[in-house]
Design a protein around this motif. Structure first.
Motif, PDB file in Angstrom:
ATOM      1  N   VAL A  96      26.275  -8.688  34.279  1.00 40.66           N
ATOM      2  CA  VAL A  96      25.672  -7.548  34.129  1.00 40.66           C
ATOM      3  C   VAL A  96      26.004  -6.824  33.069  1.00 40.66           C
ATOM      4  CG1 VAL A  96      24.524  -5.434  35.440  1.00 40.66           C
ATOM      5  CG2 VAL A  96      24.436  -7.644  36.561  1.00 40.66           C
ATOM      6  N   THR A  97      27.202  -6.327  33.056  1.00 38.53           N
ATOM      7  CA  THR A  97      27.850  -5.560  32.263  1.00 38.53           C
ATOM      8  C   THR A  97      27.568  -5.889  30.696  1.00 38.53           C
ATOM      9  OG1 THR A  97      29.409  -4.777  33.691  1.00 38.53           O
ATOM     10  CG2 THR A  97      29.955  -4.315  31.364  1.00 38.53           C
ATOM     11  N   LYS A  98      27.710  -7.219  30.449  1.00 42.61           N
ATOM     12  CA  LYS A  98      27.826  -7.932  29.217  1.00 42.61           C
ATOM     13  C   LYS A  98      26.198  -7.938  28.615  1.00 42.61           C
ATOM     14  CE  LYS A  98      29.064 -12.400  27.286  1.00 42.61           C
ATOM     15  NZ  LYS A  98      29.587 -13.834  27.305  1.00 42.61           N
ATOM     16  N   ARG A  99      25.151  -7.707  29.718  1.00 41.78           N
ATOM     17  CA  ARG A  99      23.898  -7.704  29.072  1.00 41.78           C
ATOM     18  C   ARG A  99      23.437  -6.283  28.862  1.00 41.78           C
ATOM     19  NH1 ARG A  99      20.037 -12.186  31.808  1.00 41.78           N
ATOM     20  NH2 ARG A  99      20.603 -14.025  30.667  1.00 41.78           N
ATOM     21  N   THR A 100      24.043  -5.403  29.565  1.00 43.66           N
ATOM     22  CA  THR A 100      23.339  -4.077  29.437  1.00 43.66           C
ATOM     23  C   THR A 100      24.248  -3.092  28.770  1.00 43.66           C
ATOM     24  OG1 THR A 100      24.277  -3.479  31.764  1.00 43.66           O
ATOM     25  CG2 THR A 100      22.053  -4.511  31.576  1.00 43.66           C
ATOM     26  N   GLY A 101      25.590  -3.469  28.758  1.00 44.37           N
ATOM     27  CA  GLY A 101      26.535  -2.460  28.387  1.00 44.37           C
ATOM     28  C   GLY A 101      26.358  -1.567  27.113  1.00 44.37           C
ATOM     29  N   ASN A 102      25.674  -1.953  26.047  1.00 45.69           N
ATOM     30  CA  ASN A 102      25.665  -1.312  24.923  1.00 45.69           C
ATOM     31  C   ASN A 102      24.114  -0.600  24.758  1.00 45.69           C
ATOM     32  OD1 ASN A 102      28.247  -1.553  24.239  1.00 45.69           O
ATOM     33  ND2 ASN A 102      27.765  -3.842  23.401  1.00 45.69           N
ATOM     34  N   MET A 103      23.116  -0.827  25.846  1.00 48.51           N
ATOM     35  CA  MET A 103      22.069  -0.407  25.824  1.00 48.51           C
ATOM     36  C   MET A 103      21.595   1.048  25.659  1.00 48.51           C
ATOM     37  SD  MET A 103      19.407  -3.279  27.397  1.00 48.51           S
ATOM     38  CE  MET A 103      19.234  -4.895  26.557  1.00 48.51           C
ATOM     39  N   MET A 104      20.781   1.616  24.714  1.00 45.59           N
ATOM     40  CA  MET A 104      20.637   3.050  24.580  1.00 45.59           C
ATOM     41  C   MET A 104      19.429   3.567  25.563  1.00 45.59           C
ATOM     42  SD  MET A 104      22.999   3.552  22.422  1.00 45.59           S
ATOM     43  CE  MET A 104      22.683   5.314  22.059  1.00 45.59           C
ATOM     44  N   GLN A 105      18.571   2.464  26.086  1.00 42.22           N
ATOM     45  CA  GLN A 105      17.624   2.891  26.798  1.00 42.22           C
ATOM     46  C   GLN A 105      17.815   2.557  28.165  1.00 42.22           C
ATOM     47  OE1 GLN A 105      13.753   0.939  25.206  1.00 42.22           O
ATOM     48  NE2 GLN A 105      14.861   1.117  23.239  1.00 42.22           N
ATOM     49  N   PRO A 106      17.968   3.712  29.233  1.00 36.69           N
ATOM     50  CA  PRO A 106      18.630   3.488  30.434  1.00 36.69           C
ATOM     51  C   PRO A 106      17.291   2.602  31.432  1.00 36.69           C
ATOM     52  CG  PRO A 106      18.598   5.816  29.818  1.00 36.69           C
ATOM     53  CD  PRO A 106      18.070   4.996  28.671  1.00 36.69           C
TER      54      PRO A 106
END
Length: 952
Positions: free
Chosen positions: A578-588
């Motif tokens: 989960v962290t790998k897929r969402t970690g750097n996303m700017m859109q919550p």
């Protein structure tokens, strides 16, 4: 061998040993046939993704096959310097860590900083390649910026320039206003956006009126700011509304510029207003119209995509022109392009010249690296004249010197090559091959390998100041030289003579033009054989499909559906995934959605499946040319297949280690099953090699799977048990020998796809097989079809035995007979051959079918009520008395009959409904009819079973 198959415990250590011992290198015997593949060089900034894993599995399978055939094989490895991507990585790094820009360093120091980063962090993907089992020659690893390749790039540039195939010109390019460089079409990402179409009134000059009596014409545009650079309006010469205006002029609002109305088929009579504003310096289509009508080009934008203080005016050859004033309205000076768009619309409205605004669906080009809207920009760039090069390259495919697999991709290649445009090869970056051109203070250009050569060739005095061109070459330019630049060109090296042309290029369809075509053009221009004939870079282009997610969507970080091959090899827990897929996303909101989907899809994270299971899955999915939807269940299934092979091998070793396998003398008697499995193996070897030769890795993998699972494990190992338990010494020797030799050959056949597990098992098997020598399976011979080991009679006889045993098992299931209950079986033989088969294989049949007795039925013998089945043309019969509870079985069958009748009634009702039949798709209706027929067959069989039971 360990009791349990554990890929984690064997893979990395095994690969390290392979690499250290030099098994991946060419053997160097040039008297033998050579075979080479040049790896498509991944970006030095990259990490392994599913596309890499897919293509590298294909290449490694091919190279391992050819290596095992004894060829002098080279799989050339290397990475690409990835101009924009690498420069951006290092720019972000120094900004985050030091608060500096590249300009704070200066060009030379910044490039040193990139080399420093490359040394520390640029090898991620090559380490991941090792995890995948890629048997490349690491000692020959190349980098597109290493000295040898840099010399090759420089040599190619200079020679092409001397042949007038490279020139400098002012042309329209895709410009990234954020990165300040030209980019290729492949680096442009088109996005669908909601936007507007503005309709502007352009006043006609000199009192001219339209056919409708209006003193203006209306043009439509999605980019109002570009009107500041308009130099014409196009109408269709056949358009009755406007054809009389051709040759007249309009007065361009805001800038008060008189521009002509031209007749051009680019203007579509049926589209929009029929009038198209022409801005040659800011639109690719307008640029072509401008050339056709000799319209000047007015550049209104800076490299930041802001409005210039003064425009640049050029003629169609890109030379400075005084055809129009360079003045632009002061209020727009320095204005950002999208702010200027709004301001232009407001001014048109104030002038009463805004006709209307319509909602419009747009396709907007973005730079895939910079992430901002791309601007067509008129700039000075270096170009290759590609038409002369394309002619030779096209003919090579037409004449079959290069084959595309699948063949239909030749059409894509031809469509590009037969309408080829000159290639913009310069980029406004610091990282890359700097263009070997120098300028004096008068603007004269000199091309050479060094400044010293330039001065000597042009008799330039020491006082003449020269500065080198600041631009670097497009990375596709250097990678176009990959097949021959990696082998030492321009020197005529032994490697070039041995490994060029290469044999196969494995690539995706999206870079057939950007890379494949350019490699063919460059190679055929610079590489000739001893007779002066142009050499092709490779003989076959194998075009793979894309690996998509389980829903058929393209994998991308923005969608959060990317799968990392290393995670499937090593495993990853759910929270880390989960962290790998969402970690750097700017859109919550998007991150939340991706987290929800990830948790739902991977409830327990991803297990460690090991490299072999991943490779086998990729190979099994490699049907040529088609995109592939990834399926975790297939990965799990092929991990189970690896387990099956491991456990079967343990069975073989337990029955052969420290046993007499007949290699040291003694009588040997081979059973029918031994002869059968040898024949089955020969068929598998024949099929496997044929599929590999035709690039059908999916069918090759299926051949291995079918032989190992269904023939060797499910049948042959079972057929050996009666012999090993009750056979005489000669028979046991024959079966043990067959077990170990067929396993050893099977491991060799499967090795190219499953390198780790086969090597590990083979090391335990090797000492038991007479005549097998060598330290590694990968240098053993790949099995080929041997007719001497093929026995059709044995195949036919065992198929009969299998049918007999399967029929017994099916009847047990059908009548709910306990699987362990010994049965009395009779056979009404249809031929003497079937009777002989029964007598020959009685021991095996009794053992595997769990029989009390089996005999041939006399011709006139009366039989009790029996369950029956056909074995070939003979009738197998099981007396049912005493086997089942008659009343309970009839009750059960009555229930099944009632249930089946209910389904038949439901389907008949559905199919008799005219509304359903008329509205439902044909395939759906056909499927329902097929179900109905199936239930009717089931009902007939149930009634037959009831009759049989009633007669007991």
């Amino acid at each position: 061998m360990e009791k349990t198959y554990n890929p984690t415990s064997i893979e990395q250590a095994l690969y390290q040993a392979w690499e250290e011992k030099g098994y991946f290198k060419p053997h160097g015997d040039t008297t033998k046939e050579s075979y080479s593949i040049m790896i498509p060089p991944p970006n030095v900034t990259g990490s392994l993704h599913m596309g890499h894993a897919f293509q590298d599995t294909i290449m490694d399978t091919l190279i391992r096959c050819e290596r095992m055939k004894g060829k002098n094989t080279l799989w050339q490895v290397g990475t690409d310097h990835a101009g924009i991507a690498t420069q951006m990585v290092v720019e972000r790094k120094i900004a985050a860590e030091e608060g500096k820009t590249k300009h704070d360093y200066g060009r030379e120091a910044f490039i040193d900083k990139i080399w420093e980063w490359k040394g520390q962090s640029g090898g991620t993907i090559t380490q991941q390649l090792r995890r995948l089992g890629a048997s490349v020659d690491w000692d020959r690893e190349r980098f597109t910026m290493d000295d040898g390749l840099s010399n090759a790039v420089q040599e190619v540039f200079v020679r092409l320039y001397e042949e007038d195939l490279i020139y400098r010109g002012k042309r329209l390019v895709n410009w990234d206003p954020k990165l300040h460089t030209a980019i290729s079409d492949l680096e442009v990402e088109n996005k669908d956006k909601k936007g507007h179409m503005w309709h502007f009134r352009y006043p006609l000059a000199d009192g001219v009126k339209t056919a409708e009596g209006k003193n203006y014409i209306v043009v439509a545009t999605t980019r109002p700011e570009t009107m500041l650079g308009d130099t014409g309006v196009a109408v269709n010469p056949e358009d009755p509304r406007y054809k009389d205006l051709i040759g007249k002029e309009i007065v361009l609002p805001i800038v008060d510029r008189r521009i002509p109305i031209v007749g051009d088929e680019h203007a579509d009579m049926e589209k929009g207003t029929g009038c198209v504003k022409i801005t040659p310096a800011h639109d690719f289509n307008d640029y072509e119209v401008g050339k056709r009508h000799q319209l000047p080009m007015i550049n209104i934008l800076t490299f930041d995509a802001n409005i210039r203080d003064a425009a640049e005016v050029f003629n169609t050859n890109g030379e400075a022109s005084d055809a129009y004033s360079t003045e632009l309205p002061a209020k727009y000076h320095g204005m950002e392009r999208f702010a200027a768009r709004k301001a232009v619309v407001v001014e048109f409205e104030e002038l009463g010249l805004l006709d209307e605004i319509k909602d419009h669906d747009l396709t907007v080009p973005y730079g895939d690296r910079g992430g901002v809207v791309i601007e067509p920009m008129l700039t000075d760039q270096w170009y290759v004249r590609t038409a002369p090069l394309a002619e030779t390259a096209t003919k090579a495919v037409e004449d079959g010197e290069i084959q595309f697999v699948p063949k239909q991709y030749e059409n894509m290649y031809f469509s590009w090559m037969r309408d080829i445009q000159d290639w913009c090869i310069s980029r406004q970056l610091w990282w890359g091959h700097r263009i070997p051109a120098w300028y004096d203070n008068d603007g004269n250009v000199y091309v050479g390998r060094t400044e010293e050569e330039v001065r000597a060739n042009n008799n330039l005095a020491p006082v003449v100041v020269l500065r080198q061109d600041d631009d670097v070459l497009d990375t596709w330019f250097s990678s176009a030289l990959w097949t021959f630049g990696t082998q030492g060109w321009p020197e005529n090296t032994d490697d070039l003579k041995t490994f060029h042309p290469s044999d196969v290029l494995v690539t995706g369809f999206d870079i057939i033009f950007f890379w494949v075509a350019r490699m063919i053009m460059m190679t055929m221009h610079f590489c000739k054989d001893e007779n002066g004939k142009p050499q092709v870079p490779f003989k076959t282009v194998y075009v793979t499909g894309l690996i998509r997610d389980e829903n058929g969507d393209k994998m991308s970080k923005s969608k959060g559906n990317v799968l990392d091959p290393i995670d499937m090899i090593d495993g990853i827990d759910l929270e880390s995934l989960v962290t790998k897929r969402t970690g750097n996303m700017m859109q919550p909101q998007l991150a939340k959605k991706i987290e929800k989907n990830t948790r739902k899809t991977f409830e327990n994270g991803i297990e460690a499946y090991g490299t072999d299971a991943l490779r086998f899955t990729l190979a099994a999915m490699a049907s040529t040319g088609r995109d592939i939807n990834w399926d975790m269940k297939r990965l799990e299934g092929y991990r189970n297949f690896c387990n099956k092979l491991w456990n079967a091998s343990r069975y073989v070793l337990m029955n052969t280690e420290e046993q007499d396998c007949g290699f040291k003398g003694g009588e040997i008697e081979y059973s029918l099953a031994d002869k059968w499995i040898e024949s089955q193996f020969e068929l598998a070897a024949k099929e496997f090699n044929g599929h590999i030769d035709n690039f059908r890795l999916d069918m090759a993998a299926n051949t291995i799977y079918e032989f190992v699972w269904n023939q060797f494990c499910d049948w042959y190992l079972e057929l050996t048990k009666p012999v090993l338990w009750k056979g005489n010494e000669a028979q046991q020797r024959g079966t043990r020998r067959t077990l170990i030799t067929v396993l050893e050959k099977t491991l060799r056949l499967a090795h190219p796809v499953l390198p780790y597990i086969t090597e590990t098992i083979w090391q335990s098997v090797k000492p038991l097989v007479d005549g097998v020598e060598g330290d590694t399976i990968m240098l053993q011979a790949l099995p080929q079809y041997d007719e001497a080991n093929f026995n059709q009679e044995a195949l036919d006889d065992i198929e009969w035995v299998k049918s007999f045993i399967t029929s017994i098992r099916n009847l047990r299931a059908e009548y709910d007979i306990n699987p362990g209950k010994p049965l009395e079986v009779m056979l009404k033989a249809a031929s003497e051959q079937d009777a002989a088969r029964l007598e020959t294989n009685k021991q095996v049949l009794v053992s595997l079918a769990k029989l009390e007795s089996v005999r041939i039925l006399a011709a006139d013998e009366e039989t009790p009520a029996c369950a029956t089945a056909l074995v070939a043309k003979s009738e197998l019969m099981i007396p049912m008395a005493g086997l089942i509870d008659k009343d309970a079985e009839l009750a059960r069958l009555d229930g099944e009959v009632k249930k089946t009748q209910g389904e038949i009634k439901r389907l008949e009702g559905k199919l008799n409904n005219e509304g359903f039949v008329a509205k439902a798709p044909e395939a759906v209706v056909a499927k329902e009819r097929e179900k109905l027929e199936g239930y009717k067959e089931t009902l007939a069989k149930l009634e037959e079973q009831k009759q049989t039971i009633s007669n007991l």
